[in-house]
Design a protein around this motif. Structure first.
Motif, mmCIF file in Angstrom:
data_model
loop_
_atom_site.group_PDB
_atom_site.id
_atom_site.type_symbol
_atom_site.label_atom_id
_atom_site.label_comp_id
_atom_site.label_asym_id
_atom_site.label_seq_id
_atom_site.Cartn_x
_atom_site.Cartn_y
_atom_site.Cartn_z
ATOM 1 N N UNK A 1 16.041 -19.678 -73.288
ATOM 2 C CA UNK A 1 17.588 -19.750 -73.879
ATOM 3 C C UNK A 1 18.507 -19.456 -72.764
ATOM 4 N N UNK A 2 18.260 -18.484 -71.862
ATOM 5 C CA UNK A 2 18.891 -18.228 -70.819
ATOM 6 C C UNK A 2 19.280 -19.214 -70.033
ATOM 7 N N UNK A 3 18.197 -20.022 -69.602
ATOM 8 C CA UNK A 3 17.981 -20.996 -68.474
ATOM 9 C C UNK A 3 19.088 -22.234 -68.907
ATOM 10 N N UNK A 4 18.894 -22.415 -70.519
ATOM 11 C CA UNK A 4 19.500 -23.398 -71.053
ATOM 12 C C UNK A 4 20.916 -23.071 -71.369
ATOM 13 N N UNK A 5 21.305 -21.890 -71.652
ATOM 14 C CA UNK A 5 22.698 -21.786 -72.095
ATOM 15 C C UNK A 5 22.527 -21.983 -73.469
ATOM 16 N N UNK A 6 21.637 -22.210 -74.338
ATOM 17 C CA UNK A 6 21.417 -22.625 -75.835
ATOM 18 C C UNK A 6 20.182 -22.175 -76.260
ATOM 19 N N UNK A 7 20.362 -22.003 -77.561
ATOM 20 C CA UNK A 7 19.272 -21.306 -78.374
ATOM 21 C C UNK A 7 17.911 -21.841 -78.326
ATOM 22 N N UNK A 8 16.742 -21.270 -78.658
ATOM 23 C CA UNK A 8 15.533 -21.851 -78.508
ATOM 24 C C UNK A 8 15.317 -22.195 -80.052
ATOM 25 N N UNK A 9 15.126 -23.414 -80.635
ATOM 26 C CA UNK A 9 15.097 -24.067 -81.936
ATOM 27 C C UNK A 9 13.941 -24.309 -82.224
#
Length: 237
Positions: free
Chosen positions: A188-196
């Motif tokens: 999530x940090x690498x993506x800047x988005x949640x793990x879904x």
């Protein structure tokens, strides 16, 4: 959310199975679903393509395959070598928008990664997402190397002003190594988005009834499931 564009950080990482899981979860909620494959490569006439796999696993969906090229190459290269007309972003967006008017959810599954070319003008799946103003779901592998690929995909999305819905691990190992376990927190940090969600390794080989029964347990509520990132991360250590 009528349309979701599904891409990956690379090829052969589980995009089709994740697409099927999202479709199955939506169908279980009583929603109507359509799946669009802009360009299917590496499949001969008469053979099942990705949309056929999704329909087999997920159930009663509407399928649209817009172009098919025989060699397992990037769509632009495969179209050029076959002497066939490449698929264009406007064509994909038009097909998806029409289906969105007739279905509760439309999933557009790309080929390879976000910036794989559709044509010799450099059009990509990112252009399709932009035309549709649709969020992008990124499918990533579990293990070593995934953080860099995920961060690069996220950076490309941000540079184009596109919304990243989140990340789903396309194939979670039966016996995850240290890198995979750590990546649950780091993705999530690498993506800047949640793990879904995390789809288990081998899910695509399950019988359809088993796949449909399991799909909601692999995906977070935002994708129609009940999977909880915090609880899963704690459970695997």
């Amino acid at each position: 959310m009528a349309v979701i564009v599904v891409t990956g950080t690379g090829t052969e990482i589980g995009k089709t199975v994740v697409t099927a899981a999202v479709a199955a979860a939506a169908l279980a909620q009583g929603r109507s679903v359509a799946v669009v494959k802009p360009a299917q490569t590496g499949v001969a006439p008469g053979e099942d393509g990705d949309v056929d796999v999704v329909r087999r696993l997920a159930g009663d969906i509407t399928c649209a395959e817009l172009a098919r090229f025989p060699e397992p190459l990037a769509p632009a290269t495969a179209a050029r070598r076959a002497g066939l007309t490449p698929v264009r972003p406007g064509q994909v967006a038009e097909a998806a928008a029409k289906l969105a008017g007739e279905h509760d959810l439309v999933l557009v599954e790309g080929a390879g990664g976000l910036l794989v070319r559709f044509d010799d003008d450099g059009a990509t799946l990112a252009d399709v997402a932009a035309e549709l103003a649709a969020p992008v779901l990124v499918v990533a592998p579990a293990g070593l190397g995934t953080l860099n690929m995920t961060a690069l995909t996220a950076e490309a999305l941000r540079a184009r002003g596109l919304e990243q819905l989140g990340v789903v691990v396309g194939s979670w190992p039966v016996e995850p190594d240290l890198a995979a376990r750590c990546n649950l927190a780091d993705l999530p940090e690498a993506a800047g988005a949640p793990l879904l969600g995390v789809v288990p390794e081998g899910a695509g080989a399950l019988a359809p009834v088993e796949f449909r029964a399991g799909a909601a347990g692999w995906l977070a509520p935002r994708l129609g499931g009940r999977w909880d990132a915090g609880a899963f991360t704690a459970a695997v250590g």
